[in-house]
Design an enzyme around this catalytic site. Sequence first.
Site, short mmCIF file in Angstrom:
data_model
loop_
_atom_site.label_atom_id
_atom_site.label_comp_id
_atom_site.label_asym_id
_atom_site.label_seq_id
_atom_site.Cartn_x
_atom_site.Cartn_y
_atom_site.Cartn_z
N LYS A 248 0.77 -1.31 0.00
CA LYS A 248 0.31 0.13 -0.29
C LYS A 248 0.87 1.29 0.15
O LYS A 248 0.40 2.49 -0.40
CB LYS A 248 -0.60 0.13 0.84
CG LYS A 248 -1.49 -1.56 1.43
CD LYS A 248 -3.23 -0.72 2.13
CE LYS A 248 -3.90 -1.89 2.63
NZ LYS A 248 -4.69 -1.86 2.91
N ASP B 29 -9.64 2.97 2.98
CA ASP B 29 -9.50 2.21 3.63
C ASP B 29 -10.66 2.70 4.38
O ASP B 29 -11.07 1.91 5.74
CB ASP B 29 -7.94 1.94 4.24
CG ASP B 29 -7.85 0.19 3.46
OD1 ASP B 29 -8.32 -0.87 3.34
OD2 ASP B 29 -6.24 0.35 3.58
N ARG C 169 5.07 -2.37 17.40
CA ARG C 169 6.57 -4.07 17.87
C ARG C 169 7.59 -2.39 17.53
O ARG C 169 8.18 -3.04 18.22
CB ARG C 169 6.33 -5.04 17.14
CG ARG C 169 5.29 -5.49 17.03
CD ARG C 169 5.33 -6.99 16.61
NE ARG C 169 4.86 -8.43 17.28
CZ ARG C 169 4.35 -9.39 15.74
NH1 ARG C 169 4.82 -9.19 14.69
NH2 ARG C 169 3.63 -9.96 16.54
N THR C 170 7.17 -1.81 16.37
CA THR C 170 8.38 -1.20 16.01
C THR C 170 8.06 0.41 16.20
O THR C 170 7.48 1.03 15.54
CB THR C 170 9.18 -1.14 14.24
OG1 THR C 170 9.20 -2.71 14.82
CG2 THR C 170 10.28 -0.45 14.41
N ILE D 152 -9.98 -5.43 11.91
CA ILE D 152 -10.01 -6.12 10.12
C ILE D 152 -9.36 -7.00 9.35
O ILE D 152 -9.26 -7.03 8.73
CB ILE D 152 -9.00 -4.34 9.22
CG1 ILE D 152 -7.80 -4.57 9.80
CG2 ILE D 152 -9.03 -3.14 10.12
CD1 ILE D 152 -6.79 -3.84 8.73
N TYR E 168 -10.63 -10.69 8.17
CA TYR E 168 -11.28 -11.92 7.80
C TYR E 168 -11.92 -12.72 7.25
O TYR E 168 -12.79 -13.04 7.43
CB TYR E 168 -12.69 -10.54 6.75
CG TYR E 168 -11.75 -11.04 5.56
CD1 TYR E 168 -11.87 -11.63 4.78
CD2 TYR E 168 -10.70 -9.39 4.93
CE1 TYR E 168 -11.81 -11.47 3.41
CE2 TYR E 168 -10.05 -9.68 3.90
CZ TYR E 168 -10.53 -11.00 3.27
OH TYR E 168 -9.82 -11.10 2.03
N GLN F 32 -15.36 -0.81 1.83
CA GLN F 32 -13.95 0.20 1.18
C GLN F 32 -13.80 -0.36 -0.14
O GLN F 32 -13.23 0.16 -0.64
CB GLN F 32 -12.39 -0.63 1.83
CG GLN F 32 -12.53 -2.11 1.98
CD GLN F 32 -11.98 -2.52 0.65
OE1 GLN F 32 -10.89 -1.27 0.00
NE2 GLN F 32 -11.31 -4.31 0.33
#
Length: 281
Positions: A67, A103, A155-156, A222, A224, A252
Amino acid sequence: MNYRLGLIGFPISHSLSPWIHNMFLKNADQQGTYKTFEIIPEEFESTLNDIRKEEELDGFNVTIPFKQKIIPYLDEIDQYASAVGAVNTVKNINGKWVGYNTDGLGYIQSLKEKFPQLFRNKGIRVALVGAGGAARGIYFALMTNGFRRIDVGNRTLEHAMDLNLLSTPETITNIISLHELEKVITDYDLIIQTTNVGMKPNSDSSILSFSKLRHSQVVSDIVYQPLKTQLLRQAEEKGASILCGHSMLIYQAKAAFEIWTGREVDNIKEMEKQLQNILEG
């Protein structure tokens, strides 16, 4: 017109986007096809160039992990997608690839349909889990819909810092580790999981572990497939309300289809129910 549509991403063998867009085409009484192009990340540039030369697509969706990576390969990008810094929808306009982001719009619509009360109190606290392309779209949409407290757990930490660049002076955002987020999870009214953790075939994985939740909290994922991820099952066990990812998926997709064709999608709630039935087997 015979529409040539598609999806690029990795992995996407599980995707139900072909089913959704073929249903949209049928309901709009339009001819067309929707193909999937699973691209190995190391071969992204060469495969994308091949698609551009050979496929003559009218439009395509972009999913994980491309993306943000897609942006340099586009001829134009609309203002909203530019602000978000991520693209999930591309339209071919006279040979030019133009990028959009649906989105955030899709997520907001799915949230409004099930939990309209959340939009009556913009002082609620939101925890966004993850900082990738989908997170960027959702963060920006929440902010532009008046939500003012949106923390990000990732996490980062360095990667998540980029989301602060999207914020306005009215928005308060703290970037915290997932471990820190777990310790204060009951402080949030809405928790949104935006990564692919818990997606098939790794359905037993969960990015967070809940020791407790309030009954008034809403937990959203999100992902599914499966319909109820491990994260959502945990949340239900603790008494929280949940929002499954298929709802965002179809809203979306609706916005993307309307960008490509200029035709409004009807019977969206009926199709959402059909999609849920498919996912429930």
